[in-house]
Every structure is written in structure tokens, then in C-alpha cells.
Design a protein around this motif. Structure first.
Motif, PDB file in Angstrom:
ATOM      1  N   SER A 103      -0.138   0.818   5.840  1.00  0.00           N
ATOM      2  CA  SER A 103       0.423   1.996   5.181  1.00  0.00           C
ATOM      3  C   SER A 103       0.895   3.072   6.172  1.00  0.00           C
ATOM      4  O   SER A 103       1.697   3.936   5.808  1.00  0.00           O
ATOM      5  CB  SER A 103      -0.614   2.612   4.231  1.00  0.00           C
ATOM      6  N   LYS A 114      -8.289  -3.051   0.697  1.00  0.00           N
ATOM      7  CA  LYS A 114      -6.883  -3.053   1.105  1.00  0.00           C
ATOM      8  C   LYS A 114      -5.994  -2.537  -0.025  1.00  0.00           C
ATOM      9  O   LYS A 114      -5.107  -1.700   0.198  1.00  0.00           O
ATOM     10  CB  LYS A 114      -6.445  -4.467   1.498  1.00  0.00           C
ATOM     11  N   LYS A 115      -6.236  -3.018  -1.232  1.00  0.00           N
ATOM     12  CA  LYS A 115      -5.419  -2.601  -2.369  1.00  0.00           C
ATOM     13  C   LYS A 115      -5.646  -1.133  -2.724  1.00  0.00           C
ATOM     14  O   LYS A 115      -4.723  -0.457  -3.192  1.00  0.00           O
ATOM     15  CB  LYS A 115      -5.725  -3.479  -3.577  1.00  0.00           C
ATOM     16  N   LEU A 172       4.030  -1.131  -1.242  1.00  0.00           N
ATOM     17  CA  LEU A 172       3.143  -2.219  -0.832  1.00  0.00           C
ATOM     18  C   LEU A 172       2.616  -3.033  -2.012  1.00  0.00           C
ATOM     19  O   LEU A 172       2.082  -4.117  -1.823  1.00  0.00           O
ATOM     20  CB  LEU A 172       1.955  -1.638  -0.044  1.00  0.00           C
ATOM     21  N   HIS A 205      -1.200   4.846  -0.854  1.00  0.00           N
ATOM     22  CA  HIS A 205       0.081   4.932  -0.131  1.00  0.00           C
ATOM     23  C   HIS A 205       1.261   4.967  -1.105  1.00  0.00           C
ATOM     24  O   HIS A 205       2.148   5.828  -1.013  1.00  0.00           O
ATOM     25  CB  HIS A 205       0.216   3.744   0.816  1.00  0.00           C
ATOM     26  N   ASP A 206       1.285   3.998  -2.050  1.00  0.00           N
ATOM     27  CA  ASP A 206       2.404   3.912  -2.988  1.00  0.00           C
ATOM     28  C   ASP A 206       2.456   5.122  -3.916  1.00  0.00           C
ATOM     29  O   ASP A 206       3.541   5.602  -4.268  1.00  0.00           O
ATOM     30  CB  ASP A 206       2.304   2.625  -3.809  1.00  0.00           C
ATOM     31  N   TYR A 221      -3.479   0.623  -0.326  1.00  0.00           N
ATOM     32  CA  TYR A 221      -2.092   0.401  -0.743  1.00  0.00           C
ATOM     33  C   TYR A 221      -1.732   1.304  -1.919  1.00  0.00           C
ATOM     34  O   TYR A 221      -0.627   1.868  -1.978  1.00  0.00           O
ATOM     35  CB  TYR A 221      -1.892  -1.059  -1.161  1.00  0.00           C
ATOM     36  N   ASN A 241       9.022  -3.045   2.093  1.00  0.00           N
ATOM     37  CA  ASN A 241       7.810  -2.992   2.907  1.00  0.00           C
ATOM     38  C   ASN A 241       8.175  -3.321   4.355  1.00  0.00           C
ATOM     39  O   ASN A 241       8.561  -4.449   4.670  1.00  0.00           O
ATOM     40  CB  ASN A 241       6.781  -3.987   2.368  1.00  0.00           C
ATOM     41  N   GLY A 247      -5.435  -2.123   5.617  1.00  0.00           N
ATOM     42  CA  GLY A 247      -4.690  -1.294   4.679  1.00  0.00           C
ATOM     43  C   GLY A 247      -4.149  -0.034   5.339  1.00  0.00           C
ATOM     44  O   GLY A 247      -3.006   0.365   5.098  1.00  0.00           O
TER      45      GLY A 247
END
Length: 215
Positions: free
Chosen positions: A185, A101-102, A192, A108-109, A105, A54, A181
Motif C-alpha cells: 500500500s 493483509k486485507k 488493491l 488503503h483503498d 488493503y 495496482n 500489506g
């Protein structure tokens, strides 16, 4: 009136019960985060991919500092409330922020790992996001159950009803979490959700770990 008071009491007790796993699981995530090198090795061993670092991890402390400061500010706006209610008020902003935020994330992941064509790793990201969101919804449900007791007859800044204050606080947290977030990202080639992914792996047990490890 008595029946309504009893229902509020039962709801409040049930909220207590829901908050216990919420706190314990968040503590588990905190403990897991202390072993970042071991997490990388675990993911590398199982999925045969080297999880990218990260690149903006240093900014996570800023996220924590902001929700803690807002939580303290919210607590100071309420007077003569019990410890359990203080916990809910302190974490309301954080709850909205973490959920969104998650979610960012996770997107993004997922997009990052999709490029590696590791289907099992993608499945783990989905589980990690689901686990995190479910955990925060657990808190949100507990807050809803105890909402009447926390806000009963309480007025805060400029005569604003405490119920509205908590709702506004959660919404502002959601907006902040989304912005943070997106910032984290953007142009970040690292995973993340490594901590959450590792925790899901630990919870799935040895049998599932063997299944993941098989190629």
C-alpha cells in the motif's frame, strides 16, 4: 470420555461443513482475478470512476509463494495425520497473513477512494473487506473446532507441542501479512481489492447493481 469424543467428532464434522464454502469462495476469487480487464470495466460502469491500476501487482506472486512454502514446511512437521488436518495445517499461516493483509488493503483503498468523493464506492470497499475477513474467520472457526483432533498427542520440532506450533504459525503469518500489506500500500495509487469488490458486486445481484448504477 465417550461424550468428549463425540463432541470432538461433531465439531470435526461441522468444521468440514464450514471449510466447503471457504474453499468455494476462494476459488471464486481466483476465477474473478483472471478477468482483471472486465473487473475494471464493471467498476468504471457502475461508479463512473476509472479504477487505478495496482502498481505493485507483480509482488502478489511473492506473497503466494511464501505462504505456500511455509505451508509445505508446516506439513512436513506433522506425521500420520489425515487429509483434512493437512489442509488446516497447510493454510494456518496463510489465514493469519491474509486477514491482516486485507485489512491494510481495505484501509488503503478506502483512503484512496475517499479522495474521489464516491460514497457508493467506499461502501463497496467496506463490503469487500468485510467479505474477505468473514471468509477467513470461517476458516479460523473451523480450525478451532478441529483443533483438538489435529493436535492430539502430536509432538513436532524440538518437542514443541503441535498446538503451540499452530498458534505461533498463525501469529507469524499475521505479522507477515501486516508487513506485506504495508509494503504493497505504500506509495501505491492503485486499488488493491478490485477482485473482492467485483465478487461482492456479482453476489449482490442485478437489483443492487441497478441501485449502484443510478446517479
Amino acid at each position: 470420555m465417550i461424550i468428549l469424543d463425540l463432541l470432538d467428532l461433531f465439531a470435526y464434522i461441522f468444521a468440514y461443513i464450514l471449510v466447503v464454502p471457504f474453499i468455494l469462495l476462494n476459488l471464486a476469487i481466483l476465477v474473478v482475478s483472471l478477468f482483471s480487464s472486465s473487473i475494471s470495466k464493471l467498476i468504471t460502469t457502475i461508479f463512473r470512476i476509472q479504477p487505478p491500476k495496482n502498481e505493485k501487482k507483480r509482488y502478489e506472486i511473492l506473497f503466494t509463494a511464501i505462504w505456500v512454502l511455509v505451508g509445505i514446511y508446516a506439513l512436513k512437521s506433522f506425521k500420520n495425520i489425515n487429509l483434512f488436518s493437512k489442509l488446516f495445517i497447510f493454510l494456518t499461516f496463510r489465514n493469519g497473513a491474509v486477514i491482516f493483509k486485507k485489512l491494510i488493503y481495505g484501509i488503503h483503498d478506502f483512503n484512496l477512494l475517499k479522495k474521489t468523493e464516491k460514497g457508493k464506492a467506499l461502501s463497496l470497499v467496506s463490503k469487500a473487506v468485510g467479505f474477505t475477513i468473514l471468509l477467513e474467520i470461517l476458516f479460523l472457526f473451523a480450525l478451532a473446532l478441529s483443533y483438538r483432533i489435529i493436535t492430539a498427542g502430536v509432538k513436532i520440532l524440538f518437542g514443541l507441542e503441535s498446538g503451540r506450533f499452530l498458534i505461533y504459525l498463525w501469529i507469524v503469518g499475521a505479522i507477515f501479512g501486516t508487513i506485506f500489506g504495508v509494503f504493497m500500500s505504500h506509495n501505491n495509487k492503485g486499488l488493491l481489492l478490485q477482485n473482492e469488490m467485483a465478487l461482492v458486486l456479482l453476489f449482490t445481484g442485478r437489483r443492487v447493481l441497478k441501485i449502484f448504477a443510478k446517479r
